[in-house]
Design a protein around this motif. Structure first.
Motif, PDB file in Angstrom:
ATOM      1  N   HIS A  47       1.304  10.297 -11.222  1.00 15.55           N
ATOM      2  CA  HIS A  47      -0.305  11.569 -11.780  1.00 15.55           C
ATOM      3  C   HIS A  47       0.793  12.917 -11.607  1.00 15.55           C
ATOM      4  CE1 HIS A  47      -3.567  10.189 -11.092  1.00 15.55           C
ATOM      5  NE2 HIS A  47      -3.276   9.822  -9.783  1.00 15.55           N
ATOM      6  N   LEU A  48       1.880  13.042 -11.279  1.00 22.63           N
ATOM      7  CA  LEU A  48       3.389  13.821 -11.375  1.00 22.63           C
ATOM      8  C   LEU A  48       3.980  13.501 -13.271  1.00 22.63           C
ATOM      9  CD1 LEU A  48       5.085  14.679  -7.894  1.00 22.63           C
ATOM     10  CD2 LEU A  48       3.172  15.639  -9.489  1.00 22.63           C
ATOM     11  N   ILE A  49       4.449  12.561 -13.466  1.00 22.72           N
ATOM     12  CA  ILE A  49       4.849  12.322 -14.432  1.00 22.72           C
ATOM     13  C   ILE A  49       3.861  13.052 -15.227  1.00 22.72           C
ATOM     14  CG2 ILE A  49       5.639  10.830 -16.039  1.00 22.72           C
ATOM     15  CD1 ILE A  49       7.150   9.418 -13.684  1.00 22.72           C
ATOM     16  N   ASN A  50       2.520  11.975 -15.544  1.00 23.18           N
ATOM     17  CA  ASN A  50       1.573  12.562 -16.280  1.00 23.18           C
ATOM     18  C   ASN A  50       1.288  14.406 -16.603  1.00 23.18           C
ATOM     19  OD1 ASN A  50      -0.414   9.742 -17.862  1.00 23.18           O
ATOM     20  ND2 ASN A  50       0.484   9.554 -15.681  1.00 23.18           N
ATOM     21  N   ASP A  51       1.073  14.916 -15.782  1.00 23.87           N
ATOM     22  CA  ASP A  51       0.594  16.019 -15.925  1.00 23.87           C
ATOM     23  C   ASP A  51       1.558  16.721 -16.117  1.00 23.87           C
ATOM     24  OD1 ASP A  51      -1.509  15.175 -14.423  1.00 23.87           O
ATOM     25  OD2 ASP A  51      -0.604  16.529 -12.000  1.00 23.87           O
ATOM     26  N   ALA A  52       2.980  16.648 -16.025  1.00 22.27           N
ATOM     27  CA  ALA A  52       4.566  17.397 -16.922  1.00 22.27           C
ATOM     28  C   ALA A  52       4.110  16.816 -18.192  1.00 22.27           C
ATOM     29  CB  ALA A  52       5.904  16.762 -16.194  1.00 22.27           C
ATOM     30  N   ALA A  53       3.878  16.046 -18.376  1.00 26.86           N
ATOM     31  CA  ALA A  53       3.822  15.601 -20.222  1.00 26.86           C
ATOM     32  C   ALA A  53       2.499  15.483 -20.730  1.00 26.86           C
ATOM     33  CB  ALA A  53       2.789  13.716 -20.279  1.00 26.86           C
ATOM     34  N   LEU A  54       1.416  15.760 -20.708  1.00 25.69           N
ATOM     35  CA  LEU A  54       0.192  16.328 -21.029  1.00 25.69           C
ATOM     36  C   LEU A  54       0.638  18.435 -20.770  1.00 25.69           C
ATOM     37  CD1 LEU A  54      -2.216  16.289 -21.377  1.00 25.69           C
ATOM     38  CD2 LEU A  54      -3.277  16.874 -19.610  1.00 25.69           C
ATOM     39  N   ALA A  55       1.687  18.909 -20.014  1.00 27.89           N
ATOM     40  CA  ALA A  55       1.650  20.203 -19.707  1.00 27.89           C
ATOM     41  C   ALA A  55       2.897  20.281 -20.845  1.00 27.89           C
ATOM     42  CB  ALA A  55       2.813  20.480 -18.882  1.00 27.89           C
ATOM     43  N   ARG A 110      -1.092  12.336 -22.242  1.00 33.49           N
ATOM     44  CA  ARG A 110      -0.730  11.078 -21.234  1.00 33.49           C
ATOM     45  C   ARG A 110       0.327   9.183 -21.668  1.00 33.49           C
ATOM     46  NH1 ARG A 110      -3.064  13.470 -16.913  1.00 33.49           N
ATOM     47  NH2 ARG A 110      -4.075  14.948 -16.621  1.00 33.49           N
ATOM     48  N   PRO A 111       1.843   9.572 -20.819  1.00 34.60           N
ATOM     49  CA  PRO A 111       2.271   8.102 -20.645  1.00 34.60           C
ATOM     50  C   PRO A 111       1.020   6.710 -20.058  1.00 34.60           C
ATOM     51  CG  PRO A 111       2.807   9.335 -19.303  1.00 34.60           C
ATOM     52  CD  PRO A 111       2.063  10.307 -20.201  1.00 34.60           C
ATOM     53  N   GLY A 112       0.342   7.479 -19.381  1.00 35.40           N
ATOM     54  CA  GLY A 112      -0.342   6.379 -18.446  1.00 35.40           C
ATOM     55  C   GLY A 112       0.470   5.373 -17.190  1.00 35.40           C
ATOM     56  N   LEU A 113       0.133   5.091 -16.200  1.00 29.71           N
ATOM     57  CA  LEU A 113       0.797   4.375 -15.206  1.00 29.71           C
ATOM     58  C   LEU A 113       1.751   3.363 -15.355  1.00 29.71           C
ATOM     59  CD1 LEU A 113      -3.083   2.977 -13.665  1.00 29.71           C
ATOM     60  CD2 LEU A 113      -1.277   5.393 -13.205  1.00 29.71           C
ATOM     61  N   ILE A 114       3.203   4.000 -16.191  1.00 27.26           N
ATOM     62  CA  ILE A 114       4.325   3.529 -15.568  1.00 27.26           C
ATOM     63  C   ILE A 114       4.766   3.272 -15.158  1.00 27.26           C
ATOM     64  CG2 ILE A 114       4.799   4.764 -18.464  1.00 27.26           C
ATOM     65  CD1 ILE A 114       6.600   6.528 -16.826  1.00 27.26           C
ATOM     66  N   ILE A 144       0.747  -1.121  -0.099  1.00 26.37           N
ATOM     67  CA  ILE A 144       0.020   0.175  -0.469  1.00 26.37           C
ATOM     68  C   ILE A 144       0.710   1.737  -0.286  1.00 26.37           C
ATOM     69  CG2 ILE A 144      -1.984   1.026   1.463  1.00 26.37           C
ATOM     70  CD1 ILE A 144      -3.165  -0.912  -0.762  1.00 26.37           C
ATOM     71  N   GLY A 145       2.137   1.349   0.627  1.00 21.94           N
ATOM     72  CA  GLY A 145       3.093   2.089   0.925  1.00 21.94           C
ATOM     73  C   GLY A 145       3.282   2.656  -0.719  1.00 21.94           C
ATOM     74  N   VAL A 146       3.797   2.006  -0.997  1.00 19.60           N
ATOM     75  CA  VAL A 146       4.308   1.227  -2.258  1.00 19.60           C
ATOM     76  C   VAL A 146       3.313   1.905  -3.253  1.00 19.60           C
ATOM     77  CG1 VAL A 146       5.309   0.646  -4.533  1.00 19.60           C
ATOM     78  CG2 VAL A 146       6.321   0.433  -2.398  1.00 19.60           C
ATOM     79  N   LEU A 147       1.933   1.359  -3.309  1.00 23.32           N
ATOM     80  CA  LEU A 147       1.438   2.092  -4.217  1.00 23.32           C
ATOM     81  C   LEU A 147       1.114   3.773  -4.147  1.00 23.32           C
ATOM     82  CD1 LEU A 147      -0.261   0.723  -6.175  1.00 23.32           C
ATOM     83  CD2 LEU A 147      -2.068   0.472  -4.834  1.00 23.32           C
ATOM     84  N   ILE A 148       0.799   4.230  -2.975  1.00 20.08           N
ATOM     85  CA  ILE A 148       0.854   5.828  -2.466  1.00 20.08           C
ATOM     86  C   ILE A 148       1.575   6.243  -3.637  1.00 20.08           C
ATOM     87  CG2 ILE A 148       0.817   7.093  -1.039  1.00 20.08           C
ATOM     88  CD1 ILE A 148      -0.718   5.673   0.816  1.00 20.08           C
ATOM     89  N   VAL A 149       3.036   5.897  -2.947  1.00 24.65           N
ATOM     90  CA  VAL A 149       4.542   7.330  -3.349  1.00 24.65           C
ATOM     91  C   VAL A 149       4.107   6.236  -5.369  1.00 24.65           C
ATOM     92  CG1 VAL A 149       7.322   6.570  -3.540  1.00 24.65           C
ATOM     93  CG2 VAL A 149       5.518   6.391  -1.832  1.00 24.65           C
ATOM     94  N   LEU A 150       4.127   5.287  -6.088  1.00 27.37           N
ATOM     95  CA  LEU A 150       3.732   5.430  -6.978  1.00 27.37           C
ATOM     96  C   LEU A 150       2.918   5.846  -7.650  1.00 27.37           C
ATOM     97  CD1 LEU A 150       5.770   2.112  -7.362  1.00 27.37           C
ATOM     98  CD2 LEU A 150       7.002   4.281  -7.458  1.00 27.37           C
ATOM     99  N   THR A 151       1.566   5.595  -7.284  1.00 21.33           N
ATOM    100  CA  THR A 151       0.751   6.822  -7.807  1.00 21.33           C
ATOM    101  C   THR A 151       1.232   7.646  -8.039  1.00 21.33           C
ATOM    102  OG1 THR A 151      -0.604   4.823  -6.790  1.00 21.33           O
ATOM    103  CG2 THR A 151      -1.955   6.801  -7.447  1.00 21.33           C
ATOM    104  N   ASN A 152       1.446   8.726  -6.780  1.00 23.64           N
ATOM    105  CA  ASN A 152       1.917  10.281  -6.818  1.00 23.64           C
ATOM    106  C   ASN A 152       2.675  10.115  -8.182  1.00 23.64           C
ATOM    107  OD1 ASN A 152       0.000  11.052  -5.158  1.00 23.64           O
ATOM    108  ND2 ASN A 152       0.654  10.565  -3.044  1.00 23.64           N
ATOM    109  N   ALA A 153       3.522   9.893  -7.983  1.00 23.24           N
ATOM    110  CA  ALA A 153       4.386   9.849  -8.975  1.00 23.24           C
ATOM    111  C   ALA A 153       4.158   9.062 -10.334  1.00 23.24           C
ATOM    112  CB  ALA A 153       6.029   8.928  -9.142  1.00 23.24           C
TER     113      ALA A 153
END
Length: 543
Positions: free
Chosen positions: A392-400, A405-409, A381-390
């Motif tokens: 989201h940041l990657i997808n937002d940056a790519a979209l900007a 959106r590259p998806g859940l990489i 669960i802890g790993v999932l929280i960290v990687l999910t937020n990461a």
């Protein structure tokens, strides 16, 4: 040299903080507002889950102590028939995953199992109403099964502690007129208490973190609550709150034990202490001791393994399939990658500590080792929280940037499982490499520096050749632990991706243990390797 010091310092702190992020993320997420799902769980089933978890830990620890301490005392104090085989055979149950043992014992003890069928044929019973038989699919059954596979933790540490006590104290007790049983309870057992407490703590943490066994027995604990909350409700916030409760339960159990022996002081007798004399037993004593020890090996390892071999032989053609080969390869690749990453990390933090030699330089290795005390389901669960937020940041940056959106990489690929395994087992590699480096003389470091070697050159030319065996053992131990890990893999694995552990779990959950026997045997055989290494190490220490 200074540049290399900066490299090791920066790398150690950065990677150790990355490894502790999942644990911190659990508590950070748990501090958020209480949503409807968690409020519903709190008002209905969560108190029961907490109680079941605590009682499971107490039951498993209690049974493990009953099995492990007498066995350790017999093997340390008396000459037991077949002792040379028993010394390593008694630790073999630790190689059997708890959920595999649960499936086998349930198959034996169910209404349609061979034991109840034999009893009905023998006494002429017609239905379940004609007799009483214990139900294994209960909290008590889960405690019994887990104790069978976890008691070696207590046995190994207690036996080592009993052997190290020496003969002097025992002879003093005899001079005071104490019987062997009285000297055991008044001298040997109290002196071995710290080692036994460590073994009990390991057993408690393994029991609390178990998912496969309690899930199969339908015993609702905090581990199953985390699993159901995430996969059933898709609620990461509620799962994080339950995970935080689990971590607090573990912390409270360990703290309570340490508090209970806070005033106890133990001192070594030194290297000149007379070694413990092993006594001869009477004829009846030999039979009883051998029956106890060999009986324990039989019910906890030999019979379950024979059952698996029988299943595998009868269903060989169905078991040897493309899926089995594919999932074995998945486990192999994942475990090798985990071993390589953790060994590199262990070298990084340990070399930094050796170069600096300060108290602060010890912190990264200790931080990086915290994940080992966290149950795999909670860590996932802890790993999932960290990687999910990461993600989201990657997808937002790519979209900007207009890339799409590259998806859940990270969270949606095998990288998530790899990250959880690295966090979980980094402590194993760090401890092994630390032990190897401690044996390298500091004078070699000074000689290397005098000759103008940088830190990386010293590591490559001096340290690595000398600690190569420690690195190999570290990688091997991490590889084996990764092969057997179920909790993190079952929560984080991508779609259409299975490991041997999840493959066995899926078949056994569907009551098709026969088809899971072959991969289960492979998991058990792989798990035997570290036990052989540990036993040899203990024998060399006490020889």
């Amino acid at each position: 040299m200074q540049d290399n010091n900066i490299f090791f310092k920066t790398g150690s702190w950065v990677f150790s903080l990355l490894l502790v992020f999942p644990v911190l993320a659990i508590f950070y997420t748990a501090l958020g507002g209480i949503d409807d799902v968690f409020a519903h769980l709190m008002s209905t089933v969560l108190p029961t889950y907490v109680a079941n978890t605590v009682w499971l830990a107490i039951g498993v620890v209690g049974l493990a102590l009953l099995l492990g301490i007498p066995t350790a005392w017999l093997m340390a104090r008396y000459k037991v028939p077949g002792e040379h085989v028993l010394q390593w055979a008694l630790v073999l149950p630790l190689a059997v995953p708890g959920y595999i043992m649960a499936y086998i014992y349930t198959d034996w003890f169910d209404f349609a199992g061979p034991i109840q069928i034999f009893l009905r044929d023998l006494f002429g019973w017609q239905s379940v109403h004609d007799y009483w038989f214990p139900d294994l699919r209960t909290l008590y059954g889960a405690s019994f099964v887990l104790a069978l596979v976890l008691y070696p933790y207590v046995y190994l540490l207690a036996r080592s502690a009993f052997i190290e006590q020496g003969e002097t104290l025992t002879q003093s007790a005899r001079l005071l007129g104490k019987t062997p049983l009285q000297s055991f309870f008044r001298i040997s057992l109290p002196l071995a208490r710290p080692a036994i407490a460590v073994g009990a703590s390991l057993v408690a943490m393994e029991a609390i973190g178990d998912f496969g066994t309690v899930s199969y027995f339908a015993v609702n604990t905090l581990t199953t609550a985390v699993y159901d909350t995430w996969l059933g409700y898709s609620n990461l916030n509620a799962a994080a709150k339950i995970s935080a409760i689990m971590l607090l339960v573990i912390f409270m159990l360990i703290s309570a034990e340490r508090h209970s022996r806070r005033k106890q002081k133990l001192y070594s007798q030194g290297g000149n202490a007379k070694p413990l004399e092993r006594l001869e037993l009477s004829a009846w004593g030999k039979w009883l001791a051998a029956g106890w020890c060999w009986g324990l090996v039989t019910i906890a390892f030999l019979l379950p393994m024979l059952q698996l071999v029988n299943y595998a032989y009868g269903y060989w053609e169905e078991s040897w399939s493309n899926e089995f080969l594919e999932y074995s390869l998945n486990s192999l690749n994942l475990s090798v990658a985990t071993a390589l990453v953790t060994v590199v990390l262990a070298l990084l933090v340990n070399v930094y500590r050796r170069l600096r030699g300060t108290t602060a330089s010890l912190v990264p290795s200790r931080i990086a080792s915290t994940g080992y005390a966290v149950p795999g389901t909670v860590l996932a669960i802890g790993v999932l929280i960290v990687l999910t937020n990461a993600d989201h940041l990657i997808n937002d940056a790519a979209l900007a940037l207009g890339w799409g959106r590259p998806g859940l990489i990270l969270s949606g690929t095998m990288f998530a499982v790899l990250a959880a395994f690295v966090v979980r087992f980094a402590a194993v590699a760090i401890g092994s490499v630390e032990s190897g480096l401690a044996k390298v003389s500091p004078s070699l470091d000074m000689a290397s520096r005098t000759m103008g070697c940088s830190a990386t050159q010293m590591l490559r030319r001096v340290h690595l050749p000398l600690i190569r065996r420690s690195c190999l053992i570290a990688g091997l131990l991490v590889f084996i632990e990764s092969m057997k890990e179920l909790n993190a893999a079952i929560l984080l694995r991508p779609f259409n991706f299975e490991t041997l552990a999840t493959y066995v779990f899926n078949f056994a959950s569907d009551e098709h243990l026969e088809l899971a026997a072959l991969p289960a045997i492979l998991l058990v055989l792989v798990g035997l390797v570290p036990l052989i290494l540990i036993n040899r190490s203990l024998e060399q220490t006490h020889s």
